[in-house]
Structure formats: C-alpha cells, structure tokens
Design a protein around this motif. Structure first.
Motif, PDB file in Angstrom:
ATOM      1  N   GLN A 163       0.826  -1.199   0.000  1.00 51.42           N
ATOM      2  CA  GLN A 163       0.000   0.000   0.000  1.00 51.42           C
ATOM      3  C   GLN A 163       0.866   1.258   0.000  1.00 51.42           C
ATOM      4  OE1 GLN A 163      -2.493  -0.511   3.442  1.00 51.42           O
ATOM      5  NE2 GLN A 163      -3.947  -1.814   2.358  1.00 51.42           N
ATOM      6  N   ASN A 164       1.927   1.258   0.788  1.00 50.22           N
ATOM      7  CA  ASN A 164       2.766   2.452   0.934  1.00 50.22           C
ATOM      8  C   ASN A 164       3.754   2.642  -0.208  1.00 50.22           C
ATOM      9  OD1 ASN A 164       1.501   2.997   3.366  1.00 50.22           O
ATOM     10  ND2 ASN A 164       3.098   2.038   4.591  1.00 50.22           N
ATOM     11  N   ASP A 165       4.315   1.544  -0.706  1.00 50.02           N
ATOM     12  CA  ASP A 165       5.429   1.634  -1.651  1.00 50.02           C
ATOM     13  C   ASP A 165       5.082   1.197  -3.066  1.00 50.02           C
ATOM     14  OD1 ASP A 165       7.052   2.473   0.504  1.00 50.02           O
ATOM     15  OD2 ASP A 165       7.413   0.376   1.062  1.00 50.02           O
ATOM     16  N   GLY A 166       3.897   0.646  -3.254  1.00 58.32           N
ATOM     17  CA  GLY A 166       3.487   0.189  -4.569  1.00 58.32           C
ATOM     18  C   GLY A 166       3.701  -1.303  -4.743  1.00 58.32           C
ATOM     19  N   ARG A 167       3.142  -1.790  -5.846  1.00 50.73           N
ATOM     20  CA  ARG A 167       3.232  -3.229  -6.147  1.00 50.73           C
ATOM     21  C   ARG A 167       3.601  -3.411  -7.602  1.00 50.73           C
ATOM     22  NH1 ARG A 167      -2.124  -4.787  -4.036  1.00 50.73           N
ATOM     23  NH2 ARG A 167      -1.147  -6.810  -3.948  1.00 50.73           N
ATOM     24  N   ILE A 168       4.074  -4.594  -7.902  1.00 48.38           N
ATOM     25  CA  ILE A 168       4.461  -4.937  -9.264  1.00 48.38           C
ATOM     26  C   ILE A 168       3.289  -5.652  -9.924  1.00 48.38           C
ATOM     27  CG2 ILE A 168       6.039  -6.320 -10.659  1.00 48.38           C
ATOM     28  CD1 ILE A 168       8.087  -5.827  -8.354  1.00 48.38           C
ATOM     29  N   GLU A 169       2.868  -5.137 -11.052  1.00 50.18           N
ATOM     30  CA  GLU A 169       1.742  -5.718 -11.770  1.00 50.18           C
ATOM     31  C   GLU A 169       2.026  -7.183 -12.110  1.00 50.18           C
ATOM     32  OE1 GLU A 169      -0.933  -5.097 -15.807  1.00 50.18           O
ATOM     33  OE2 GLU A 169       0.692  -3.709 -15.372  1.00 50.18           O
ATOM     34  N   GLY A 170       1.065  -8.041 -11.803  1.00 47.34           N
ATOM     35  CA  GLY A 170       1.180  -9.454 -12.116  1.00 47.34           C
ATOM     36  C   GLY A 170       1.916 -10.275 -11.072  1.00 47.34           C
ATOM     37  N   ALA A 171       2.548  -9.618 -10.115  1.00 47.82           N
ATOM     38  CA  ALA A 171       3.267 -10.356  -9.069  1.00 47.82           C
ATOM     39  C   ALA A 171       2.267 -10.989  -8.107  1.00 47.82           C
ATOM     40  CB  ALA A 171       4.212  -9.437  -8.311  1.00 47.82           C
ATOM     41  N   VAL A 172       2.635 -12.155  -7.595  1.00 47.33           N
ATOM     42  CA  VAL A 172       1.843 -12.802  -6.559  1.00 47.33           C
ATOM     43  C   VAL A 172       2.373 -12.298  -5.227  1.00 47.33           C
ATOM     44  CG1 VAL A 172       1.340 -15.013  -5.446  1.00 47.33           C
ATOM     45  CG2 VAL A 172       1.310 -14.837  -7.937  1.00 47.33           C
ATOM     46  N   HIS A 173       1.470 -11.910  -4.346  1.00 43.95           N
ATOM     47  CA  HIS A 173       1.869 -11.403  -3.043  1.00 43.95           C
ATOM     48  C   HIS A 173       1.543 -12.427  -1.963  1.00 43.95           C
ATOM     49  CE1 HIS A 173       0.844  -9.194   0.741  1.00 43.95           C
ATOM     50  NE2 HIS A 173       2.132  -8.992   0.607  1.00 43.95           N
ATOM     51  N   ILE A 174       2.580 -12.887  -1.280  1.00 46.05           N
ATOM     52  CA  ILE A 174       2.417 -13.754  -0.114  1.00 46.05           C
ATOM     53  C   ILE A 174       3.413 -13.245   0.931  1.00 46.05           C
ATOM     54  CG2 ILE A 174       2.586 -16.081   0.841  1.00 46.05           C
ATOM     55  CD1 ILE A 174       2.163 -17.149  -2.046  1.00 46.05           C
ATOM     56  N   PRO A 175       2.943 -12.699   2.047  1.00 44.91           N
ATOM     57  CA  PRO A 175       3.884 -12.220   3.066  1.00 44.91           C
ATOM     58  C   PRO A 175       4.823 -13.332   3.520  1.00 44.91           C
ATOM     59  CG  PRO A 175       1.650 -11.507   3.569  1.00 44.91           C
ATOM     60  CD  PRO A 175       1.555 -12.494   2.431  1.00 44.91           C
ATOM     61  N   ARG A 176       6.043 -12.966   3.826  1.00 48.69           N
ATOM     62  CA  ARG A 176       7.072 -13.945   4.205  1.00 48.69           C
ATOM     63  C   ARG A 176       6.602 -14.880   5.315  1.00 48.69           C
ATOM     64  NH1 ARG A 176       9.218 -17.697   4.886  1.00 48.69           N
ATOM     65  NH2 ARG A 176      11.330 -18.158   5.567  1.00 48.69           N
ATOM     66  N   GLY A 177       5.880 -14.364   6.271  1.00 47.38           N
ATOM     67  CA  GLY A 177       5.425 -15.181   7.395  1.00 47.38           C
ATOM     68  C   GLY A 177       4.413 -16.251   7.036  1.00 47.38           C
ATOM     69  N   LEU A 178       3.817 -16.149   5.856  1.00 46.77           N
ATOM     70  CA  LEU A 178       2.808 -17.121   5.417  1.00 46.77           C
ATOM     71  C   LEU A 178       3.294 -17.993   4.263  1.00 46.77           C
ATOM     72  CD1 LEU A 178      -0.297 -14.742   5.455  1.00 46.77           C
ATOM     73  CD2 LEU A 178       0.437 -16.344   7.237  1.00 46.77           C
ATOM     74  N   LEU A 179       4.550 -17.842   3.903  1.00 50.88           N
ATOM     75  CA  LEU A 179       5.057 -18.466   2.684  1.00 50.88           C
ATOM     76  C   LEU A 179       4.985 -19.988   2.695  1.00 50.88           C
ATOM     77  CD1 LEU A 179       6.352 -18.082  -0.080  1.00 50.88           C
ATOM     78  CD2 LEU A 179       8.578 -18.132   1.070  1.00 50.88           C
ATOM     79  N   GLU A 180       5.494 -20.622   3.724  1.00 50.85           N
ATOM     80  CA  GLU A 180       5.565 -22.088   3.723  1.00 50.85           C
ATOM     81  C   GLU A 180       4.183 -22.715   3.583  1.00 50.85           C
ATOM     82  OE1 GLU A 180       9.319 -20.608   5.639  1.00 50.85           O
ATOM     83  OE2 GLU A 180       7.210 -20.072   5.745  1.00 50.85           O
TER      84      GLU A 180
END
Length: 129
Positions: free
Chosen positions: A45-62
């Motif tokens: 939200q603060n810094d922007g996102r990359i179009e088409g990228a999948v977002h999974i926070p590091r803490g939820l990755l596994e």
C-alpha cells in the motif's frame, strides 16, 4: 552463540542465485516465470506493487507453498515443478533471500531479485501505486 537475522541471510546467500530486476521482469513476460513479492500488505500500500506479481507475506510463505497444507496458493503451486522460475522480491533483498532459500528446499526453482523493490524502482521499472 545465537544467530542474528544477518547471519541467516548471509548463510542463505551462499545457496541462492540472484537476477536483476529487469531480467526478472523480462522472464515473467517472455517465459511465464512468476514474480513473488514477500513484503507485508502495508508495504504494498505504501510503496506500490508490481503488476502481475503474486503477493504472499514472508510469514505465510511455507503454508502457501506446500500443497499438503490445503492452503496452497494456486499461482505459486503451479510453478513448483514446472519448467519456470519463481523470482522473489522484498523491499531490499533480505527477506527474499530467506524466502528463496526456503522455497528451493521445497522443490521450487528460485532466484532473488537483486536489491528488491528499491532497485526495481531505481531501474525505473513499472510499479503500481
């Protein structure tokens, strides 16, 4: 002696490979490789996102990367044994390095996007606000 995050990142760097932001973007467009963003939602939200990228926070990755949890992310799981790569990004590279090292151990073919979103922006690559 206890280890610090810096120690864990340094150790993981010996096992992961890196790719430039431009090369990761090209591979996602040309080869269907996945860009995986492991930053927190607030960072997107603060810094922007990359179009088409999948977002999974590091803490939820596994949990999202393991098909046996029942919580797997379909977009990520289809790259697990496919002939494609998962290019991992965070703000500057530390969390992405830890994430890529973990994903490699889970059977994924990963790279770390050098310098994270900071370098992505420095190279003037597209970011959605």
């Amino acid at each position: 002696m206890p280890k610090s995050m810096k120690d864990f990142v340094a150790d993981a760097k010996g096992r992961v490979t890196t790719v430039s932001p431009g090369a990761a973007l090209s591979a996602s467009k040309d080869s269907g490789d996945l860009i995986l963003d492991v930053r927190e939602a607030e960072e997107l939200q603060n810094d922007g996102r990359i179009e088409g990228a999948v977002h999974i926070p590091r803490g939820l990755l596994e949990a999202n990367a393991d098909p046996e949890t029942g919580k797997g992310n379909d977009q990520l799981l289809k790259h697990r044994e496919a002939d494609s790569k998962v290019h991992v990004l965070c703000a500057s590279g530390a969390r992405a390095t830890l994430a890529a090292d973990c994903l490699d151990q889970m059977g994924y073919n990963t790279t770390v996007i050098e310098g994270g979103l900071a370098k992505w922006k420095k190279e003037d690559l597209p970011v959605q606000s």
